[in-house]
Design a protein around this motif. Structure first.
Motif, PDB file in Angstrom:
ATOM      1  N   PRO A 143      54.985  36.557  26.862  1.00  0.00           N
ATOM      2  CA  PRO A 143      54.950  37.994  26.598  1.00  0.00           C
ATOM      3  C   PRO A 143      55.549  38.300  25.214  1.00  0.00           C
ATOM      4  O   PRO A 143      56.203  37.450  24.609  1.00  0.00           O
ATOM      5  CB  PRO A 143      55.794  38.588  27.720  1.00  0.00           C
ATOM      6  CG  PRO A 143      56.475  37.458  28.393  1.00  0.00           C
ATOM      7  CD  PRO A 143      55.833  36.181  27.958  1.00  0.00           C
ATOM      8  N   PHE A 144      55.340  39.499  24.747  1.00  0.00           N
ATOM      9  CA  PHE A 144      55.754  39.844  23.382  1.00  0.00           C
ATOM     10  C   PHE A 144      57.232  39.571  23.127  1.00  0.00           C
ATOM     11  O   PHE A 144      57.594  39.052  22.074  1.00  0.00           O
ATOM     12  CB  PHE A 144      55.426  41.302  23.047  1.00  0.00           C
ATOM     13  CG  PHE A 144      55.764  41.627  21.626  1.00  0.00           C
ATOM     14  CD1 PHE A 144      54.946  41.196  20.590  1.00  0.00           C
ATOM     15  CD2 PHE A 144      56.914  42.330  21.308  1.00  0.00           C
ATOM     16  CE1 PHE A 144      55.267  41.455  19.271  1.00  0.00           C
ATOM     17  CE2 PHE A 144      57.247  42.602  19.987  1.00  0.00           C
ATOM     18  CZ  PHE A 144      56.413  42.162  18.966  1.00  0.00           C
ATOM     19  N   LEU A 145      58.104  39.899  24.089  1.00  0.00           N
ATOM     20  CA  LEU A 145      59.540  39.670  23.889  1.00  0.00           C
ATOM     21  C   LEU A 145      59.820  38.183  23.659  1.00  0.00           C
ATOM     22  O   LEU A 145      60.636  37.820  22.810  1.00  0.00           O
ATOM     23  CB  LEU A 145      60.341  40.209  25.078  1.00  0.00           C
ATOM     24  CG  LEU A 145      61.856  40.147  24.944  1.00  0.00           C
ATOM     25  CD1 LEU A 145      62.337  40.886  23.698  1.00  0.00           C
ATOM     26  CD2 LEU A 145      62.524  40.721  26.177  1.00  0.00           C
ATOM     27  N   SER A 146      59.133  37.320  24.393  1.00  0.00           N
ATOM     28  CA  SER A 146      59.296  35.873  24.201  1.00  0.00           C
ATOM     29  C   SER A 146      58.786  35.451  22.829  1.00  0.00           C
ATOM     30  O   SER A 146      59.392  34.611  22.164  1.00  0.00           O
ATOM     31  CB  SER A 146      58.554  35.102  25.290  1.00  0.00           C
ATOM     32  OG  SER A 146      59.121  35.368  26.544  1.00  0.00           O
ATOM     33  N   LYS A 147      57.671  36.028  22.416  1.00  0.00           N
ATOM     34  CA  LYS A 147      57.149  35.726  21.082  1.00  0.00           C
ATOM     35  C   LYS A 147      58.169  36.109  20.015  1.00  0.00           C
ATOM     36  O   LYS A 147      58.392  35.370  19.051  1.00  0.00           O
ATOM     37  CB  LYS A 147      55.848  36.485  20.833  1.00  0.00           C
ATOM     38  CG  LYS A 147      54.676  36.012  21.650  1.00  0.00           C
ATOM     39  CD  LYS A 147      53.457  36.864  21.321  1.00  0.00           C
ATOM     40  CE  LYS A 147      52.266  36.487  22.143  1.00  0.00           C
ATOM     41  NZ  LYS A 147      51.052  37.195  21.711  1.00  0.00           N
ATOM     42  N   LEU A 148      58.786  37.270  20.191  1.00  0.00           N
ATOM     43  CA  LEU A 148      59.788  37.736  19.238  1.00  0.00           C
ATOM     44  C   LEU A 148      60.983  36.778  19.205  1.00  0.00           C
ATOM     45  O   LEU A 148      61.491  36.447  18.136  1.00  0.00           O
ATOM     46  CB  LEU A 148      60.229  39.159  19.603  1.00  0.00           C
ATOM     47  CG  LEU A 148      61.123  39.881  18.617  1.00  0.00           C
ATOM     48  CD1 LEU A 148      60.468  39.985  17.241  1.00  0.00           C
ATOM     49  CD2 LEU A 148      61.465  41.275  19.140  1.00  0.00           C
ATOM     50  N   MET A 149      61.404  36.311  20.373  1.00  0.00           N
ATOM     51  CA  MET A 149      62.530  35.364  20.430  1.00  0.00           C
ATOM     52  C   MET A 149      62.203  34.063  19.708  1.00  0.00           C
ATOM     53  O   MET A 149      63.064  33.473  19.057  1.00  0.00           O
ATOM     54  CB  MET A 149      62.909  35.073  21.888  1.00  0.00           C
ATOM     55  CG  MET A 149      63.617  36.222  22.572  1.00  0.00           C
ATOM     56  SD  MET A 149      63.920  35.933  24.337  1.00  0.00           S
ATOM     57  CE  MET A 149      64.546  34.286  24.379  1.00  0.00           C
ATOM     58  N   THR A 150      60.940  33.618  19.800  1.00  0.00           N
ATOM     59  CA  THR A 150      60.583  32.339  19.174  1.00  0.00           C
ATOM     60  C   THR A 150      60.532  32.417  17.657  1.00  0.00           C
ATOM     61  O   THR A 150      60.427  31.386  16.997  1.00  0.00           O
ATOM     62  CB  THR A 150      59.244  31.792  19.714  1.00  0.00           C
ATOM     63  OG1 THR A 150      58.189  32.688  19.380  1.00  0.00           O
ATOM     64  CG2 THR A 150      59.312  31.554  21.209  1.00  0.00           C
ATOM     65  N   VAL A 151      60.620  33.618  17.105  1.00  0.00           N
ATOM     66  CA  VAL A 151      60.750  33.734  15.658  1.00  0.00           C
ATOM     67  C   VAL A 151      62.104  33.155  15.231  1.00  0.00           C
ATOM     68  O   VAL A 151      62.241  32.565  14.164  1.00  0.00           O
ATOM     69  CB  VAL A 151      60.618  35.211  15.209  1.00  0.00           C
ATOM     70  CG1 VAL A 151      60.970  35.374  13.736  1.00  0.00           C
ATOM     71  CG2 VAL A 151      59.209  35.727  15.484  1.00  0.00           C
ATOM     72  N   PHE A 152      63.106  33.274  16.107  1.00  0.00           N
ATOM     73  CA  PHE A 152      64.464  32.842  15.782  1.00  0.00           C
ATOM     74  C   PHE A 152      64.894  31.563  16.495  1.00  0.00           C
ATOM     75  O   PHE A 152      65.785  30.867  16.031  1.00  0.00           O
ATOM     76  CB  PHE A 152      65.458  33.962  16.134  1.00  0.00           C
ATOM     77  CG  PHE A 152      65.144  35.255  15.449  1.00  0.00           C
ATOM     78  CD1 PHE A 152      65.443  35.439  14.105  1.00  0.00           C
ATOM     79  CD2 PHE A 152      64.510  36.288  16.126  1.00  0.00           C
ATOM     80  CE1 PHE A 152      65.143  36.625  13.465  1.00  0.00           C
ATOM     81  CE2 PHE A 152      64.208  37.487  15.497  1.00  0.00           C
ATOM     82  CZ  PHE A 152      64.524  37.662  14.155  1.00  0.00           C
ATOM     83  N   PHE A 153      64.289  31.268  17.651  1.00  0.00           N
ATOM     84  CA  PHE A 153      64.677  30.114  18.458  1.00  0.00           C
ATOM     85  C   PHE A 153      63.444  29.305  18.822  1.00  0.00           C
ATOM     86  O   PHE A 153      62.407  29.872  19.147  1.00  0.00           O
ATOM     87  CB  PHE A 153      65.358  30.553  19.768  1.00  0.00           C
ATOM     88  CG  PHE A 153      66.542  31.433  19.573  1.00  0.00           C
ATOM     89  CD1 PHE A 153      67.761  30.905  19.177  1.00  0.00           C
ATOM     90  CD2 PHE A 153      66.446  32.799  19.779  1.00  0.00           C
ATOM     91  CE1 PHE A 153      68.859  31.723  18.994  1.00  0.00           C
ATOM     92  CE2 PHE A 153      67.541  33.627  19.606  1.00  0.00           C
ATOM     93  CZ  PHE A 153      68.750  33.086  19.204  1.00  0.00           C
ATOM     94  N   SER A 154      63.589  27.995  18.829  1.00  0.00           N
ATOM     95  CA  SER A 154      62.489  27.120  19.221  1.00  0.00           C
ATOM     96  C   SER A 154      62.521  26.907  20.731  1.00  0.00           C
ATOM     97  O   SER A 154      63.469  26.320  21.265  1.00  0.00           O
ATOM     98  CB  SER A 154      62.596  25.772  18.515  1.00  0.00           C
ATOM     99  OG  SER A 154      61.739  24.845  19.106  1.00  0.00           O
TER     100      SER A 154
END
Length: 176
Positions: A143-154
């Motif tokens: 989901p979008f929130l997870s996509k946003l998190m992966t900008v900063f965390f792998s």
């Protein structure tokens, strides 16, 4: 000057959100390990959720978590629910496919710290008479929130590290 700074912050935030939206709609993480044992010896450690207490890395992160087992002891329908600390969260997993001694598939649902619904797969491939290549994989929607998190965390590094620890513990449990 203040107006320029505010405009720049808005532009940067928009760029971040647009970049996050370009991330894939699904994720997959997997790790493998070679174990000096045939698949028949390894399979019960995965197919019986009670056995996970001995090798799962998540059990060590919160030994005080509340655990509930239901359904059969092993195989299709075996279910394990947990409610743990902030690092572990809460959720459940249920075996949906069990093909001794080569494959176990589970439905993994998190309710806390965020809702997520994923699939976990274990594949056991024999290597000669006395060894097995064991692969632990997880995949699911992003989901979008997870996509946003992966900008900063792998996601691969976060989950993959736990899988590596768990597979090493499983190898030790099986080989001893």
């Amino acid at each position: 000057m203040l107006k320029f700074t505010a405009i720049m912050l808005v532009v940067l935030l928009l760029a971040l959100l647009i970049y996050a939206s370009t991330k894939p709609d699904t994720f997959q993480v997997q790790r493998s390990i070679r174990i000096k044992a045939p698949p028949e010896k390894i399979f019960p450690f995965i197919d019986d959720l009670h056995a996970w207490l001995d090798w799962s890395p998540y059990e060590k992160k919160d030994p005080e978590m509340k655990r509930t087992f239901s359904g059969p002891a092993a195989g299709v329908g075996a279910r394990y629910a947990w409610d743990g600390n902030n690092e572990i969260g809460a959720g459940s997993m249920e075996i949906t496919e069990s093909q001794p001694p080569s494959r176990v598939v589970m439905k993994l649902d998190f309710t806390r710290p965020f809702e997520a619904h994923n699939i976990v797969e274990f594949s056991l491939e024999p290597e000669g008479d006395a060894a097995t290549e064991l692969t632990w994989a997880i995949h699911g929607p992003m989901p979008f929130l997870s996509k946003l998190m992966t900008v900063f965390f792998s996601m691969d590094k976060m989950i993959g590290k736990d899988f590596e620890v768990g597979l090493a513990s499983l190898r030790t449990a099986v080989e001893n």
